[in-house]
Design a protein around this motif. Sequence first.
Motif, PDB file in Angstrom:
ATOM      1  N   ILE A 110      -9.253 -14.491   9.356  1.00 12.45           N
ATOM      2  CA  ILE A 110      -9.337 -13.310   8.241  1.00 12.45           C
ATOM      3  C   ILE A 110     -10.882 -12.978   7.873  1.00 12.45           C
ATOM      4  O   ILE A 110     -11.213 -11.951   7.693  1.00 12.45           O
ATOM      5  N   GLY A 111     -12.058 -14.014   7.857  1.00 10.56           N
ATOM      6  CA  GLY A 111     -13.184 -13.782   7.688  1.00 10.56           C
ATOM      7  C   GLY A 111     -14.017 -12.906   8.771  1.00 10.56           C
ATOM      8  O   GLY A 111     -14.361 -11.753   8.381  1.00 10.56           O
ATOM      9  N   TYR A 112     -13.845 -13.417   9.966  1.00 15.27           N
ATOM     10  CA  TYR A 112     -14.409 -12.704  10.986  1.00 15.27           C
ATOM     11  C   TYR A 112     -13.637 -11.357  11.515  1.00 15.27           C
ATOM     12  O   TYR A 112     -14.254 -10.193  11.597  1.00 15.27           O
ATOM     13  N   GLY A 113     -12.381 -11.638  11.798  1.00 13.98           N
ATOM     14  CA  GLY A 113     -11.722 -10.553  12.529  1.00 13.98           C
ATOM     15  C   GLY A 113     -11.478  -9.631  11.566  1.00 13.98           C
ATOM     16  O   GLY A 113     -11.576  -8.309  11.864  1.00 13.98           O
ATOM     17  N   LEU A 114     -10.852  -9.673  10.252  1.00  7.32           N
ATOM     18  CA  LEU A 114     -10.453  -8.765   9.408  1.00  7.32           C
ATOM     19  C   LEU A 114     -11.695  -8.189   8.315  1.00  7.32           C
ATOM     20  O   LEU A 114     -12.049  -7.028   8.675  1.00  7.32           O
ATOM     21  N   LEU A 115     -12.307  -9.138   7.717  1.00  7.03           N
ATOM     22  CA  LEU A 115     -13.419  -8.620   6.732  1.00  7.03           C
ATOM     23  C   LEU A 115     -14.655  -8.075   7.459  1.00  7.03           C
ATOM     24  O   LEU A 115     -15.208  -7.164   7.181  1.00  7.03           O
ATOM     25  N   PHE A 116     -15.231  -8.922   8.606  1.00  8.71           N
ATOM     26  CA  PHE A 116     -16.420  -8.730   9.145  1.00  8.71           C
ATOM     27  C   PHE A 116     -16.214  -7.175  10.190  1.00  8.71           C
ATOM     28  O   PHE A 116     -16.816  -6.328  10.286  1.00  8.71           O
ATOM     29  N   GLY A 117     -14.743  -7.239  10.753  1.00  5.21           N
ATOM     30  CA  GLY A 117     -14.261  -6.194  11.594  1.00  5.21           C
ATOM     31  C   GLY A 117     -14.172  -4.912  10.875  1.00  5.21           C
ATOM     32  O   GLY A 117     -14.720  -3.845  11.210  1.00  5.21           O
ATOM     33  N   LEU A 118     -13.772  -4.756   9.573  1.00  5.20           N
ATOM     34  CA  LEU A 118     -13.667  -3.653   8.696  1.00  5.20           C
ATOM     35  C   LEU A 118     -14.969  -3.280   8.369  1.00  5.20           C
ATOM     36  O   LEU A 118     -15.183  -1.855   8.293  1.00  5.20           O
ATOM     37  N   GLY A 119     -15.946  -4.157   7.928  1.00  2.30           N
ATOM     38  CA  GLY A 119     -17.073  -3.738   7.529  1.00  2.30           C
ATOM     39  C   GLY A 119     -17.967  -3.182   8.569  1.00  2.30           C
ATOM     40  O   GLY A 119     -18.820  -2.015   8.517  1.00  2.30           O
ATOM     41  N   LEU A 120     -17.750  -3.740   9.823  1.00  2.24           N
ATOM     42  CA  LEU A 120     -18.385  -3.315  10.981  1.00  2.24           C
ATOM     43  C   LEU A 120     -18.069  -1.699  11.233  1.00  2.24           C
ATOM     44  O   LEU A 120     -18.890  -0.812  11.665  1.00  2.24           O
ATOM     45  N   GLY A 121     -16.624  -1.495  11.261  1.00  2.00           N
ATOM     46  CA  GLY A 121     -16.118  -0.093  11.427  1.00  2.00           C
ATOM     47  C   GLY A 121     -16.905   0.957  10.218  1.00  2.00           C
ATOM     48  O   GLY A 121     -17.256   2.173  10.732  1.00  2.00           O
ATOM     49  N   LEU A 122     -17.022   0.319   9.285  1.00  3.65           N
ATOM     50  CA  LEU A 122     -17.419   1.372   8.143  1.00  3.65           C
ATOM     51  C   LEU A 122     -18.981   1.515   8.368  1.00  3.65           C
ATOM     52  O   LEU A 122     -19.351   2.682   8.307  1.00  3.65           O
ATOM     53  N   ALA A 123     -19.776   0.670   8.558  1.00  7.11           N
ATOM     54  CA  ALA A 123     -21.156   0.532   8.943  1.00  7.11           C
ATOM     55  C   ALA A 123     -21.459   1.487  10.042  1.00  7.11           C
ATOM     56  O   ALA A 123     -22.284   2.233  10.063  1.00  7.11           O
ATOM     57  N   TYR A 124     -20.884   1.053  11.200  1.00  2.81           N
ATOM     58  CA  TYR A 124     -21.358   1.677  12.412  1.00  2.81           C
ATOM     59  C   TYR A 124     -20.841   3.011  12.575  1.00  2.81           C
ATOM     60  O   TYR A 124     -21.645   3.991  12.892  1.00  2.81           O
ATOM     61  N   GLY A 125     -19.672   3.350  11.914  1.00  2.42           N
ATOM     62  CA  GLY A 125     -19.002   4.557  12.224  1.00  2.42           C
ATOM     63  C   GLY A 125     -19.751   5.639  11.073  1.00  2.42           C
ATOM     64  O   GLY A 125     -20.298   6.606  11.747  1.00  2.42           O
ATOM     65  N   ALA A 126     -20.261   5.158  10.037  1.00  2.00           N
ATOM     66  CA  ALA A 126     -20.779   6.050   9.039  1.00  2.00           C
ATOM     67  C   ALA A 126     -22.417   6.300   9.492  1.00  2.00           C
ATOM     68  O   ALA A 126     -23.039   7.466   9.408  1.00  2.00           O
ATOM     69  N   GLY A 127     -23.125   5.288  10.121  1.00  2.00           N
ATOM     70  CA  GLY A 127     -24.300   5.419  10.602  1.00  2.00           C
ATOM     71  C   GLY A 127     -24.359   6.349  11.918  1.00  2.00           C
ATOM     72  O   GLY A 127     -25.410   7.201  11.892  1.00  2.00           O
ATOM     73  N   ILE A 128     -23.498   6.319  12.808  1.00  2.00           N
ATOM     74  CA  ILE A 128     -23.529   7.146  13.944  1.00  2.00           C
ATOM     75  C   ILE A 128     -23.182   8.528  13.514  1.00  2.00           C
ATOM     76  O   ILE A 128     -24.027   9.355  14.150  1.00  2.00           O
TER      77      ILE A 128
END
Length: 414
Positions: A110-128
């Motif tokens: 839950i912590g790494y797969g979902l929360l971290f994964g969702l946050g990664l997609g938001l930050a990485y996608g918006a930055g690129i």
Amino acid sequence: MARMDVSTKRWIILILICCINLCAGSIYAWSVLSAAAAQELTVITGHLISAADLAIAFGVANSVGPIPMILGGAFNDRYGPRLVIITGGLLIGLGLCFCGWATSVTQIVIGYGLLFGLGLGLAYGAGISTAIKYFPDKRGFAGGLVTAVYGFSSVIVPPIAQVLTQHYGIMNTFVILGTVFALVIMFCGYFCERCPEDFNPLKKHGDEKTCIAVTGLTWRQMLSSPIFWPMIALLMCGAVSAMMILSQAASIAQNEIGMNATSAAAAVSTIAFFNMAGRLVAGTLSDKLGRIGVLMFGLIFAALGLIVLMNSGQGDYVLFYCGCILIGISFGTFMSIYPGFTADRFGAKHAGVNYGIMFSGFSVAGLMGPIIMQQMIANGMDFAACCQVGITFCVLGFVFALVYKSMIEHKKVQ
């Protein structure tokens, strides 16, 4: 930065996005974190838990990426990257901290797969997408730089995580990293502004025609364009062959070449380094030589790397390292070029959503590559046969590249 000239401001924003990606790329430190977390959870639960048991968390974190990239991309395209990146940083921090408080495998997922994964997609996608919008004249360079820094995280974060774990324990390390990454990403995200839609850095030089227009197709128009399908198929084929090797490089080095654990880890680091270097060099070259031509060279590099690997036997350290270098460069080539490639073809106005959809081709490859390798080995096939399948994907990718070129030459772009 409101009063600053956009041509100057864009360089500051590019640096901020690099800082964001340096934190977001910490996903590559999972192998260090998971091993220690498995040991700690074994003590907490009283049941034997291995790093393999926690592998699902890493898989979920990678596979959910396109969802927040697409949803966050829609918000980013309309309102700008600030809130998207801040939310992504908050989720990354919460996810890692949640892991630090975990007492079960499910909580890690839950912590790494979902929360971290969702946050990664938001930050990485918006930055690129923000980077390529600010650099319509240098999309390859901008995409290459920010993805190279993302890859560079795999070089510096694992040893830092290892030192922190030795001094403070794995659970405290999760909390420390989560807090630091959240603060850095949220701080940098606050100063990331939406690129003006009419921004063209070449206007003042009278060279406006050489700068790709910032307008573009919506995601529905992109999906209805015939050119989209060979593009996403090319990305998938280029990534599958690399992910087959990258997902199991350490075990391949030990089982096929006879390396010890230290040498195998060095092989993984070699791939990471040339993956990073390939992103920066290939992205910059694609601005001068064209995206599709450099991508085709990336496929050639991958095929050559697989040929070298399949001809490496016990003790052939040099050959194995050469194959790893070629695979790393190829993978970096695709990861750096595709953000700008997508914006070139479908415009920058909706780049956040469009690249999120295009990125799903990589997500499919990230799932297929390891599964193909595991299933072939489980069914008694040797490593050389696996490499031959990877080469087949390279050839298929080359076919899709030629289809793309043919469609462009006949102007079948919509």
